[in-house]
Scaffold this motif. Sequence first.
Motif, PDB file in Angstrom:
ATOM      1  N   LEU A 262      -8.514 -12.764  39.139  1.00  0.00           N
ATOM      2  CA  LEU A 262      -7.518 -12.273  38.946  1.00  0.00           C
ATOM      3  C   LEU A 262      -7.203 -10.817  39.798  1.00  0.00           C
ATOM      4  CD1 LEU A 262      -8.844 -11.224  35.223  1.00  0.00           C
ATOM      5  CD2 LEU A 262      -6.585 -12.410  35.338  1.00  0.00           C
ATOM      6  N   PRO A 263      -6.319 -10.229  40.271  1.00  0.00           N
ATOM      7  CA  PRO A 263      -5.839  -9.905  41.518  1.00  0.00           C
ATOM      8  C   PRO A 263      -6.335  -7.800  40.997  1.00  0.00           C
ATOM      9  CG  PRO A 263      -3.728  -9.913  40.071  1.00  0.00           C
ATOM     10  CD  PRO A 263      -4.896 -11.011  39.490  1.00  0.00           C
ATOM     11  N   ASP A 264      -7.221  -7.522  42.012  1.00  0.00           N
ATOM     12  CA  ASP A 264      -7.801  -6.044  42.047  1.00  0.00           C
ATOM     13  C   ASP A 264      -6.457  -5.403  41.334  1.00  0.00           C
ATOM     14  OD1 ASP A 264     -10.118  -6.558  41.991  1.00  0.00           O
ATOM     15  OD2 ASP A 264      -9.820  -6.726  44.029  1.00  0.00           O
ATOM     16  N   LYS A 265      -6.475  -4.789  40.969  1.00  0.00           N
ATOM     17  CA  LYS A 265      -5.438  -3.454  41.165  1.00  0.00           C
ATOM     18  C   LYS A 265      -5.761  -2.019  41.787  1.00  0.00           C
ATOM     19  CE  LYS A 265      -4.977  -2.511  35.532  1.00  0.00           C
ATOM     20  NZ  LYS A 265      -4.536  -0.896  34.630  1.00  0.00           N
ATOM     21  N   GLY A 266      -4.021  -2.695  42.465  1.00  0.00           N
ATOM     22  CA  GLY A 266      -3.414  -1.616  44.050  1.00  0.00           C
ATOM     23  C   GLY A 266      -3.395  -0.671  42.998  1.00  0.00           C
ATOM     24  N   PRO A 267      -3.660   0.363  44.986  1.00  0.00           N
ATOM     25  CA  PRO A 267      -3.239   2.016  44.051  1.00  0.00           C
ATOM     26  C   PRO A 267      -2.290   2.121  42.926  1.00  0.00           C
ATOM     27  CG  PRO A 267      -2.314   1.207  46.344  1.00  0.00           C
ATOM     28  CD  PRO A 267      -2.778   0.374  46.189  1.00  0.00           C
ATOM     29  N   ASP A 268      -2.559   3.006  42.806  1.00  0.00           N
ATOM     30  CA  ASP A 268      -1.056   3.908  41.552  1.00  0.00           C
ATOM     31  C   ASP A 268      -0.145   3.921  41.947  1.00  0.00           C
ATOM     32  OD1 ASP A 268       0.839   4.368  38.934  1.00  0.00           O
ATOM     33  OD2 ASP A 268      -0.502   5.496  38.540  1.00  0.00           O
TER      34      ASP A 268
END
Length: 78
Positions: A48-54
């Motif tokens: 699963l991809p990491d959450k990037g910056p908002d």
Amino acid sequence: MSSSTETEPRWLSNLEKVFEFSFKLSFILVAILSSYIIWMLLFGWALLPDKGPDLNMEWCEEYHPKLTYSKCADVAGW
């Protein structure tokens, strides 16, 4: 003296070998599918991809640095 014997066709005599092969093949495919499902359950989270910056937060910091995030969201219409 006559004897009546019936001969089976060649494909029919090999039918047992075909069934045996298809059973082994299906068993192998089920084993591969089962191991793939187990692997995905155990290690799928790593794919699963990491959450990037908002990006919304960055936009608020750039264009409305004095507002809180919720007020900036209201201004932006999110």
